[in-house]
Scaffold this active site. Sequence first.
Site, PDB file in Angstrom:
ATOM      1  N   GLY A  11      26.299 -59.253  29.713  1.00 16.36           N
ATOM      2  CA  GLY A  11      26.391 -57.972  30.403  1.00 16.36           C
ATOM      3  C   GLY A  11      26.132 -58.094  31.889  1.00 16.36           C
ATOM      4  N   GLY A  14      27.117 -55.250  34.361  1.00 17.42           N
ATOM      5  CA  GLY A  14      26.409 -53.984  34.302  1.00 17.42           C
ATOM      6  C   GLY A  14      25.265 -53.944  35.296  1.00 17.42           C
ATOM      7  CB  VAL A  16      20.397 -54.005  32.984  1.00 16.03           C
ATOM      8  CG1 VAL A  16      19.303 -54.954  32.488  1.00 16.03           C
ATOM      9  CG2 VAL A  16      19.899 -52.568  32.983  1.00 16.03           C
ATOM     10  N   GLY A 107      16.344 -53.040  24.940  1.00 16.84           N
ATOM     11  CA  GLY A 107      16.610 -51.794  24.236  1.00 16.84           C
ATOM     12  C   GLY A 107      16.619 -50.617  25.183  1.00 16.84           C
ATOM     13  CB  SER A 108      17.328 -47.559  25.374  1.00 17.04           C
ATOM     14  OG  SER A 108      17.240 -46.232  25.822  1.00 17.04           O
ATOM     15  CB  SER A 109      12.714 -44.963  26.807  1.00 19.40           C
ATOM     16  OG  SER A 109      13.729 -44.206  27.447  1.00 19.40           O
ATOM     17  CB  CYS A 110      16.940 -43.161  23.550  1.00 20.55           C
ATOM     18  SG  CYS A 110      18.051 -44.492  23.084  1.00 20.55           S
ATOM     19  CE1 TYR A 137      22.839 -47.805  24.109  1.00 21.53           C
ATOM     20  CE2 TYR A 137      20.785 -46.605  24.408  1.00 21.53           C
ATOM     21  CZ  TYR A 137      21.623 -47.653  24.745  1.00 21.53           C
ATOM     22  OH  TYR A 137      21.238 -48.548  25.718  1.00 21.53           O
ATOM     23  CE  LYS A 141      20.709 -50.982  23.599  1.00 22.88           C
ATOM     24  NZ  LYS A 141      20.960 -52.346  24.106  1.00 22.88           N
ATOM     25  CB  THR A 165      11.453 -46.101  31.572  1.00 20.88           C
ATOM     26  OG1 THR A 165      11.467 -44.682  31.564  1.00 20.88           O
ATOM     27  CG2 THR A 165      11.537 -46.622  32.994  1.00 20.88           C
ATOM     28  CG  HIS A 180      22.080 -42.774  32.133  1.00 20.93           C
ATOM     29  ND1 HIS A 180      22.694 -44.012  32.118  1.00 20.93           N
ATOM     30  CD2 HIS A 180      21.652 -42.557  30.871  1.00 20.93           C
ATOM     31  CE1 HIS A 180      22.623 -44.521  30.903  1.00 20.93           C
ATOM     32  NE2 HIS A 180      21.998 -43.664  30.127  1.00 20.93           N
ATOM     33  CD1 TRP A 203      25.449 -29.979  33.213  1.00 20.54           C
ATOM     34  CD2 TRP A 203      25.178 -31.030  31.257  1.00 20.54           C
ATOM     35  NE1 TRP A 203      26.694 -30.165  32.677  1.00 20.54           N
ATOM     36  CE2 TRP A 203      26.563 -30.804  31.479  1.00 20.54           C
ATOM     37  CE3 TRP A 203      24.768 -31.673  30.085  1.00 20.54           C
ATOM     38  CZ2 TRP A 203      27.538 -31.221  30.556  1.00 20.54           C
ATOM     39  CZ3 TRP A 203      25.746 -32.081  29.182  1.00 20.54           C
ATOM     40  CH2 TRP A 203      27.111 -31.849  29.412  1.00 20.54           C
ATOM     41  CG  ASP A 270      16.512 -28.714  28.850  1.00 16.35           C
ATOM     42  OD1 ASP A 270      17.146 -28.834  29.917  1.00 16.35           O
ATOM     43  OD2 ASP A 270      15.781 -27.748  28.592  1.00 16.35           O
TER      44      ASP A 270
END
Length: 315
Positions: A11, A14, A16, A107-110, A137, A141, A165, A180, A203, A270
Amino acid sequence: MKLNDKIYVAGHRGMVGGAICRRLDALGYTNIVTRSSSELDLRNQAAVNEFFETERPAYVFLAAAKVGGIHANNTYRAEFIYDNLMMEANIIYAAWKYGVTKLMFLGSSCIYPRLAAQPLREDSLLTGPLEATNEPYAIAKIAGIKMCESFRDQYGCNFISVMPTNLYGIGDNYHPENSHVLPALIRKFHEAKAEGKPSVTVWGTGTPKREFLYADDLADACVFLMMHYDEKELVNIGTGEDLSIKELAELVKEVTHYEGEIVFDSSKPDGTPRKLMDVSKLHSLGWKHTTNLPKGVALAYAHFLKKAHFPLATF
């Protein structure tokens, strides 16, 4: 990692992966291997195996992923789960099969439950329901984390997982629909200023709180952990500080020198109410971020302006 060890950054085009490559280069690493998506489809297991068999990297940063904001996650749910599952599964499996010394999965905080206690601790994983808008997603992850743990448990692989994060910085995606929140705001305020619009619509209600980390700080943390962390448990990477979307919008307004009004569209989702990372483990290991948000947003906007003469829909 020795300076001449072969390092594969998956990647690298990208935000990152590009930041990781910059950090490795700055530290003097000379044997970095990359492939673009046109050169190597990471969803193709045979192609990934052939790449690993030929190149035999010693270290792997698995930063390749299909990513996006609320709209993209909620619209392209099938692609977000399929593409991410296939890419990570193929790379982690090949890393085991061809004897990679160490792999880092990003990964991701999600991955954390929607209503998990704040700040988000590493041990809150799988303790509650996920945020619905990015569940596919997040599940992909989580599967990557569990793959790393499983190959470590069964085969003794030194595969580690880190959870960044919300990120922003050089190489970010400014697409009008799939970006994002922070790059989306940078683009919105920039275009509103350029076109003389009296207001910018954001939004949601503006009340959710988010934490943001400059991508080059993340890269520094990733290289640090690759050299100093070898445990099974995942590690959060963040700042330990957050702010509301309203406060973020006001900051971007200031950085872009926009003089109109900010309007919040409460009919739009939100997302998760708050996502603040507990970074006490990371701090205890000896790493802290160095780029504060106002400075980082200014750097990101400066890079955006360099790209703004290209068709904006392409980045």
